[in-house]
Design a protein around this motif. Structure first.
Motif, PDB file in Angstrom:
ATOM      1  N   THR A 327       0.838  -1.197   0.000  1.00  0.00           N
ATOM      2  CA  THR A 327       0.000   0.000   0.000  1.00  0.00           C
ATOM      3  C   THR A 327       0.869   1.242   0.000  1.00  0.00           C
ATOM      4  OG1 THR A 327      -0.090   0.146   2.415  1.00  0.00           O
ATOM      5  CG2 THR A 327      -1.739  -1.231   1.350  1.00  0.00           C
ATOM      6  N   GLU A 328       0.244   2.342  -0.432  1.00  0.00           N
ATOM      7  CA  GLU A 328       0.955   3.625  -0.410  1.00  0.00           C
ATOM      8  C   GLU A 328       1.308   4.018   1.022  1.00  0.00           C
ATOM      9  OE1 GLU A 328      -0.466   6.402  -3.973  1.00  0.00           O
ATOM     10  OE2 GLU A 328      -2.156   5.580  -2.832  1.00  0.00           O
ATOM     11  N   ASN A 329       0.457   3.617   1.974  1.00  0.00           N
ATOM     12  CA  ASN A 329       0.740   3.940   3.380  1.00  0.00           C
ATOM     13  C   ASN A 329       2.023   3.283   3.858  1.00  0.00           C
ATOM     14  OD1 ASN A 329      -1.557   5.486   3.609  1.00  0.00           O
ATOM     15  ND2 ASN A 329      -2.812   3.820   4.397  1.00  0.00           N
ATOM     16  N   ARG A 330       2.253   2.056   3.407  1.00  0.00           N
ATOM     17  CA  ARG A 330       3.487   1.365   3.804  1.00  0.00           C
ATOM     18  C   ARG A 330       4.709   2.058   3.207  1.00  0.00           C
ATOM     19  NH1 ARG A 330       2.813  -4.541   1.948  1.00  0.00           N
ATOM     20  NH2 ARG A 330       5.000  -4.651   2.595  1.00  0.00           N
ATOM     21  N   ILE A 331       4.587   2.497   1.967  1.00  0.00           N
ATOM     22  CA  ILE A 331       5.700   3.212   1.334  1.00  0.00           C
ATOM     23  C   ILE A 331       5.950   4.531   2.063  1.00  0.00           C
ATOM     24  CG2 ILE A 331       6.447   4.369  -0.789  1.00  0.00           C
ATOM     25  CD1 ILE A 331       4.867   2.230  -2.346  1.00  0.00           C
ATOM     26  N   GLU A 332       4.869   5.223   2.408  1.00  0.00           N
ATOM     27  CA  GLU A 332       5.010   6.480   3.152  1.00  0.00           C
ATOM     28  C   GLU A 332       5.634   6.249   4.524  1.00  0.00           C
ATOM     29  OE1 GLU A 332       1.114   8.093   3.295  1.00  0.00           O
ATOM     30  OE2 GLU A 332       1.051   8.580   1.146  1.00  0.00           O
ATOM     31  N   ALA A 333       5.290   5.128   5.174  1.00  0.00           N
ATOM     32  CA  ALA A 333       5.860   4.815   6.483  1.00  0.00           C
ATOM     33  C   ALA A 333       7.373   4.616   6.376  1.00  0.00           C
ATOM     34  CB  ALA A 333       5.201   3.565   7.056  1.00  0.00           C
ATOM     35  N   LEU A 334       7.829   4.003   5.277  1.00  0.00           N
ATOM     36  CA  LEU A 334       9.264   3.797   5.068  1.00  0.00           C
ATOM     37  C   LEU A 334       9.964   5.125   4.785  1.00  0.00           C
ATOM     38  CD1 LEU A 334       9.014   0.564   2.913  1.00  0.00           C
ATOM     39  CD2 LEU A 334       9.909   0.707   5.244  1.00  0.00           C
ATOM     40  N   GLN A 335       9.282   6.005   4.065  1.00  0.00           N
ATOM     41  CA  GLN A 335       9.848   7.338   3.809  1.00  0.00           C
ATOM     42  C   GLN A 335      10.017   8.117   5.112  1.00  0.00           C
ATOM     43  OE1 GLN A 335       6.957   8.796   0.996  1.00  0.00           O
ATOM     44  NE2 GLN A 335       8.033   7.951  -0.784  1.00  0.00           N
ATOM     45  N   GLU A 336       9.053   7.955   6.014  1.00  0.00           N
ATOM     46  CA  GLU A 336       9.136   8.619   7.317  1.00  0.00           C
ATOM     47  C   GLU A 336      10.301   8.066   8.143  1.00  0.00           C
ATOM     48  OE1 GLU A 336       7.495  11.269   8.484  1.00  0.00           O
ATOM     49  OE2 GLU A 336       6.648  11.387   6.453  1.00  0.00           O
ATOM     50  N   LYS A 337      10.551   6.764   8.009  1.00  0.00           N
ATOM     51  CA  LYS A 337      11.689   6.176   8.720  1.00  0.00           C
ATOM     52  C   LYS A 337      13.003   6.834   8.279  1.00  0.00           C
ATOM     53  CE  LYS A 337      10.117   1.467   9.821  1.00  0.00           C
ATOM     54  NZ  LYS A 337      10.511   1.509  11.245  1.00  0.00           N
ATOM     55  N   TRP A 338      13.113   7.049   6.973  1.00  0.00           N
ATOM     56  CA  TRP A 338      14.331   7.668   6.455  1.00  0.00           C
ATOM     57  C   TRP A 338      14.452   9.116   6.945  1.00  0.00           C
ATOM     58  CZ3 TRP A 338      18.777   6.260   4.401  1.00  0.00           C
ATOM     59  CH2 TRP A 338      19.577   7.227   3.792  1.00  0.00           C
ATOM     60  N   LYS A 339      13.336   9.844   6.926  1.00  0.00           N
ATOM     61  CA  LYS A 339      13.355  11.229   7.393  1.00  0.00           C
ATOM     62  C   LYS A 339      13.713  11.309   8.880  1.00  0.00           C
ATOM     63  CE  LYS A 339       9.842  12.860   4.106  1.00  0.00           C
ATOM     64  NZ  LYS A 339       8.460  13.379   3.971  1.00  0.00           N
ATOM     65  N   GLY A 340      13.391  10.268   9.613  1.00  0.00           N
ATOM     66  CA  GLY A 340      13.666  10.265  11.052  1.00  0.00           C
ATOM     67  C   GLY A 340      15.117  10.052  11.416  1.00  0.00           C
ATOM     68  N   LEU A 341      15.943   9.646  10.445  1.00  0.00           N
ATOM     69  CA  LEU A 341      17.372   9.447  10.721  1.00  0.00           C
ATOM     70  C   LEU A 341      18.089  10.798  10.789  1.00  0.00           C
ATOM     71  CD1 LEU A 341      18.145   6.483   8.266  1.00  0.00           C
ATOM     72  CD2 LEU A 341      17.631   6.342  10.714  1.00  0.00           C
ATOM     73  N   ASN A 342      19.144  10.861  11.595  1.00  0.00           N
ATOM     74  CA  ASN A 342      19.918  12.099  11.646  1.00  0.00           C
ATOM     75  C   ASN A 342      20.814  12.212  10.414  1.00  0.00           C
ATOM     76  OD1 ASN A 342      22.440  10.680  12.145  1.00  0.00           O
ATOM     77  ND2 ASN A 342      21.736  10.402  14.261  1.00  0.00           N
ATOM     78  N   ARG A 343      21.379  13.390  10.217  1.00  0.00           N
ATOM     79  CA  ARG A 343      22.159  13.661   8.999  1.00  0.00           C
ATOM     80  C   ARG A 343      23.366  12.736   8.892  1.00  0.00           C
ATOM     81  NH1 ARG A 343      23.986  19.743   7.980  1.00  0.00           N
ATOM     82  NH2 ARG A 343      21.709  19.944   8.000  1.00  0.00           N
ATOM     83  N   ARG A 344      24.000  12.471   9.995  1.00  0.00           N
ATOM     84  CA  ARG A 344      25.185  11.616   9.970  1.00  0.00           C
ATOM     85  C   ARG A 344      24.831  10.193   9.549  1.00  0.00           C
ATOM     86  NH1 ARG A 344      29.170  10.525  15.204  1.00  0.00           N
ATOM     87  NH2 ARG A 344      30.669   9.163  14.110  1.00  0.00           N
ATOM     88  N   GLU A 345      23.741   9.673  10.076  1.00  0.00           N
ATOM     89  CA  GLU A 345      23.322   8.320   9.734  1.00  0.00           C
ATOM     90  C   GLU A 345      22.912   8.237   8.262  1.00  0.00           C
ATOM     91  OE1 GLU A 345      22.331   4.212  10.628  1.00  0.00           O
ATOM     92  OE2 GLU A 345      23.705   5.745  11.399  1.00  0.00           O
ATOM     93  N   LYS A 346      22.210   9.255   7.776  1.00  0.00           N
ATOM     94  CA  LYS A 346      21.832   9.279   6.361  1.00  0.00           C
ATOM     95  C   LYS A 346      23.063   9.265   5.459  1.00  0.00           C
ATOM     96  CE  LYS A 346      17.399  11.726   6.697  1.00  0.00           C
ATOM     97  NZ  LYS A 346      16.686  12.996   6.385  1.00  0.00           N
ATOM     98  N   LYS A 347      24.027  10.069   5.830  1.00  0.00           N
ATOM     99  CA  LYS A 347      25.247  10.153   5.018  1.00  0.00           C
ATOM    100  C   LYS A 347      25.978   8.817   4.993  1.00  0.00           C
ATOM    101  CE  LYS A 347      29.252  13.143   4.278  1.00  0.00           C
ATOM    102  NZ  LYS A 347      30.000  14.316   4.768  1.00  0.00           N
ATOM    103  N   ARG A 348      25.988   8.142   6.144  1.00  0.00           N
ATOM    104  CA  ARG A 348      26.658   6.833   6.229  1.00  0.00           C
ATOM    105  C   ARG A 348      25.960   5.811   5.336  1.00  0.00           C
ATOM    106  NH1 ARG A 348      26.197   2.026   8.987  1.00  0.00           N
ATOM    107  NH2 ARG A 348      24.280   2.686  10.039  1.00  0.00           N
TER     108      ARG A 348
END
Length: 354
Positions: A327-348
């Motif tokens: 579902t689109e909701n599941r995809i959106e939930a995964l996008q929120e997980k990524w947004k919830g990471l700090n900048r350092r973790e995203k970069k890694r």
């Protein structure tokens, strides 16, 4: 004092009340009226009781079907099943499954599926606490509370921890020949992917890891067993409590439940998972990829997006949607997980290919 000369007046027969007399039924009418009132009150009381019972039943059904209570209770019940019973159940389910979908050796995909699967199990064994706490979420917290309460009521109750399942399952990854786009998680850690899915999606290594991580989540949290137990809750519980297989060993509740589930082995490859199951499996895949040394967890979103895009184009072969509704909701939930990471973790993580 007696008056012998005075004669008492005798009432003539005509003066005695008869059924024709207006006063004959006076007392009976009063009694009958009171009796009717009493019956009316009793009837009204019975109706009220019936309405209360009906409302109570409806409320109970509402709590059972519209809240997570049923899922929590099912989780605690399924947790009683020993690991070895899970593995036996998985083998029986696999035998039924392979009568329809045979395992094959695909020169490209079979070695890759096995290799990526083993990498994820190594990550799971190394970071089990992190995976269980984060992927379990609210259900994991409630489950621990209910299990603690159950232990307090019955200290002899047995239960199988998630860590025991991680190390006790016979994790096995293979490709099967099938004309449908799907993947399957059978009890005991048997994971199967159809050649049609691999050839249709051509997943990257990260997307393949997402797929296998998702199925690992279904197996680890016993989602297939939970679905069947929840469907036949009362029948299975009563049967398990009164179970007798006429051998010398006395089975625990969990062992009896595991043996009873063997009767449903043919259905384990066809279970449709709930929305909560899917979120939990997505979270398992995400955390495994995040904790690995090679994979970007955004691959989970990438895989679901591919499946979502494919929907409608090949409706006859996209069996994934019937058992793993994306579902689109599941995809959106995964996008929120990524947004919830700090900048350092995203970069890694961004250094890792999707």
């Amino acid at each position: 004092m007696e008056y012998p000369n005075v004669r008492r007046r005798q009432r003539p027969p005509s003066e005695y009340p008869t059924s024709e007399s207006p006063h004959f039924h006076q007392g009976k009418k009063k009694d009958s009226s009171e009796s009717k009132k009493g019956r009316r009150k009793r009837d009204q009381s019975t109706i009220k009781q019936q309405i209360l019972v009906l409302l109570g039943s409806l409320s109970g059904l509402g709590v059972w079907y519209l809240t997570p209570v049923a899922s929590w209770i099912t989780t605690v019940l399924v947790q009683q099943i020993p690991v070895d019973a899970d593995v036996i159940l998985g083998r029986a389910a696999l035998a039924e499954f392979e009568s329809e979908y045979k395992a094959i050796y695909h020169p490209h995909w079979s070695p890759l599926v096995e290799q990526v699967g083993r990498e994820l199990i190594s990550t799971l064994e190394r970071t089990s606490s992190d995976v269980l706490e984060q992927a379990g979420g609210e259900h994991h917290a409630v489950e621990k509370t209910l299990v603690s309460l159950l232990d307090g009521l019955s200290p002899t109750t047995t239960r199988t921890s998630s860590k025991a399942r991680i190390h006790g399952f016979k994790w096995d990854f293979a490709v099967v020949k099938a004309p449908i786009v799907n993947a399957f998680a059978l009890p005991g850690g048997y994971i199967r992917v159809t050649d049609k899915l691999l050839e249709t999606l051509s997943p990257t290594r990260g997307e393949l890891a997402s797929l296998l991580g998702h199925e690992i989540g279904h197996a680890l949290f016993r989602h297939s067993q939970k679905r069947i137990v929840q469907q036949k809750m009362f029948q299975l519980v009563i049967s398990a409590l009164t179970y007798e297989d006429h051998d010398e060993d006395e089975e625990t509740f969990g062992e009896a439940l595991g043996e009873l589930l063997l009767q449903s082995a043919q259905f384990f490859g066809r279970q449709k998972f709930s929305r909560d199951d899917e979120y939990q499996a997505d979270a398992t895949g995400w955390i495994l990829l995040q904790n690995s040394k090679s994979y970007n967890p955004q691959s989970v979103e990438s895989l679901l997006t591919k499946l979502w895009t494919l929907q409608g184009k090949t409706p006859t072969t996209l069996d994934w949607m019937s058992t793993h509704p994306a579902t689109e909701n599941r995809i959106e939930a995964l996008q929120e997980k990524w947004k919830g990471l700090n900048r350092r973790e995203k970069k890694r993580l961004e250094y890792r290919p999707i």
